[in-house]
Design an enzyme around this catalytic site. Structure first.
Site, PDB file in Angstrom:
ATOM      1  N   ASP A   1       0.823  -1.204   0.000  1.00 22.12           N
ATOM      2  CA  ASP A   1       0.000   0.000   0.000  1.00 22.12           C
ATOM      3  C   ASP A   1       0.863   1.262   0.000  1.00 22.12           C
ATOM      4  OD1 ASP A   1      -1.919   1.934   0.460  1.00 22.12           O
ATOM      5  OD2 ASP A   1      -2.341   1.313   2.521  1.00 22.12           O
TER       6      ASP A   1
ATOM      7  N   ASP B   1      -1.952   5.891  -5.307  1.00 25.88           N
ATOM      8  CA  ASP B   1      -2.280   5.081  -4.137  1.00 25.88           C
ATOM      9  C   ASP B   1      -2.708   3.671  -4.522  1.00 25.88           C
ATOM     10  OD1 ASP B   1      -3.017   4.159  -1.684  1.00 25.88           O
ATOM     11  OD2 ASP B   1      -4.523   5.681  -1.297  1.00 25.88           O
TER      12      ASP B   1
END
Length: 397
Positions: A105, A286
């Site tokens: 992430d 992201d």
């Protein structure tokens, strides 16, 4: 490298080129660590199949940050919504190794997994770390409380050996959950954050920073290739790049604020008309967000322009008209990055064509901010260069 067919291509030059090619392959194999990612069914799809999605969204629609914003022990990630994530990879923690499926992430910086001390329902459905089985585990005892859009993890901090492929990171701080909320149907066990250190639990060093600091990778870079259709084929790369995963040259964009992987975007257009980012704005790359997220007012405008209608807590379009919808173009650092309707509309398992746009970034920043999640990153191979604080983008193969 240009090949020459002139008489200057002597036997010596050819042998030199061969050796350079061999050395290049050796360097690539030694410096580049590639971790396969598997594309799986998302948490949203699982909840929808069980007819639990509406209830989940209503229960998690409150602004959690209002309740805990003043507690210094809490680390809030309100936009870490793991409902739609589809790519997981494997790491191990401890000695002997205990394996976990994690989300890599870029929008957070902590590593955390469930532990044997957790008696919540989500922990019973996932792999849990047992510190008593690891000879290299060290207890910190410091409490950890991570709150995000689709759940919460409460636990404590520990240290142990983390293995990512052939990379071995010793005495790595990580969170061990004692209770988890809202993640029982998540298709992953934990999260490995790749954001900047300022995003991490105060006083800890993120995994990538330790890999860089300890010289475990030859270059302070990592990269993502997210496959569009195949279950297998996606990759996260550490310490170097495999250029066979993209077309053309990488276009480099400076990081505007080294906290998230945040860059400056010029504008967003549809059919030549500016939809958002009229005077420039910020964008965050992201991998921990599947959707394209922006200010709610502008997202509502986009839904109107593509004819999307509310279906429960989501927005849908007629599947018959998807190919006729306009391409949306994100202009970044003077280069255009088109996102066609086949990318921003997804058909769920029930055959409903849903918009991959979502609102809410007005809650994280006063200035206009967009989050470019997996919808964008499936189209563009992305490189994250910590040595030069820049991001590279090129069309994915």
């Amino acid at each position: 490298m240009l090949r020459t067919h002139s008489f200057l291509s002597t036997w010596t030059q050819e042998r030199s080129m061969k050796w350079l090619g061999i050395l290049g392959l050796v360097a690539l194999s030694e410096c580049l660590v590639m971790i396969p990612l598997t594309k799986i069914k998302t948490m949203r799809e699982t909840l929808r199949e069980k007819n639990l999605l509406t209830n989940f969204l209503e229960k998690n629609n409150d602004d959690r940050s209002q309740n805990v914003a003043h507690d210094p022990k809490l680390f809030l990630h309100p936009l870490r919504n793991y409902l739609d994530l589809a790519y997981v990879g494997s790491i191990t923690i401890g000695t002997p190794p205990q394996q976990f499926k994690v989300i890599f992430d870029t929008g957070s910086a902590d590593l955390w997994v469930p532990s044997t001390y957790c008696d919540s329902v989500p922990c019973r459905k996932h792999k849990v770390f047992n510190p008593h089985l690891s000879t290299t585990f060290r207890l910190s005892g410091r409490p950890v409380d991570l709150t995000f859009g689709s759940g919460r993890m409460v636990g404590f901090l520990g240290y142990d050996t983390v293995r990512i492929g052939k990379l071995v990171d010793v005495v790595q701080p990580f969170g061990l959950s004692k209770s988890q909320f809202g993640l029982e149907d998540a298709p992953f066990d934990g999260v490995l954050g790749l954001g900047y250190r300022s995003l991490a639990i105060r006083g800890t060093t993120p995994v990538f920073d330790n890999l860089k600091r300890r010289g475990l990778i030859s270059q302070p870079v990592f990269a993502f290739y997210l496959s569009t259709r195949k279950e297998n084929g996606s990759m996260v790369m550490f310490g170097g790049l495999d250029h066979s995963y993209h077309k053309g040259e990488l276009q480099w964009i400076p990081v505007s604020q080294p906290h998230y992987w945040q860059i400056t975007m010029n504008r967003i257009t549809m059919n030549g008309v500016v939809l958002g980012c009229l005077h420039g704005c910020q964008a965050i790359l992201d991998t921990g967000t599947s959707l394209l997220v922006g200010p709610s007012r502008m997202i509502t405008t986009i839904w109107g322009l593509i004819g999307a209608r509310p279906v429960g807590h989501e927005y849908a379009v007629s599947c018959r008209y998807v190919t006729r919808l306009p391409t949306i173009v994100f202009t970044i650092n003077g280069n255009n990055y088109p996102v066609p309707p086949e990318a921003y509309i997804r058909k769920n398992l029930q055959g409903v064509c849903l918009s991959s746009f979502a609102g809410g970034t007005e809650n994280m920043s006063r200035s206009e901010t967009w989050i470019l999640g997996d919808v964008f990153l499936r189209l563009y191979f992305s490189v994250y260069d910590r040595g030069n604080n820049r991001v590279g983008l090129a069309p994915a193969v």
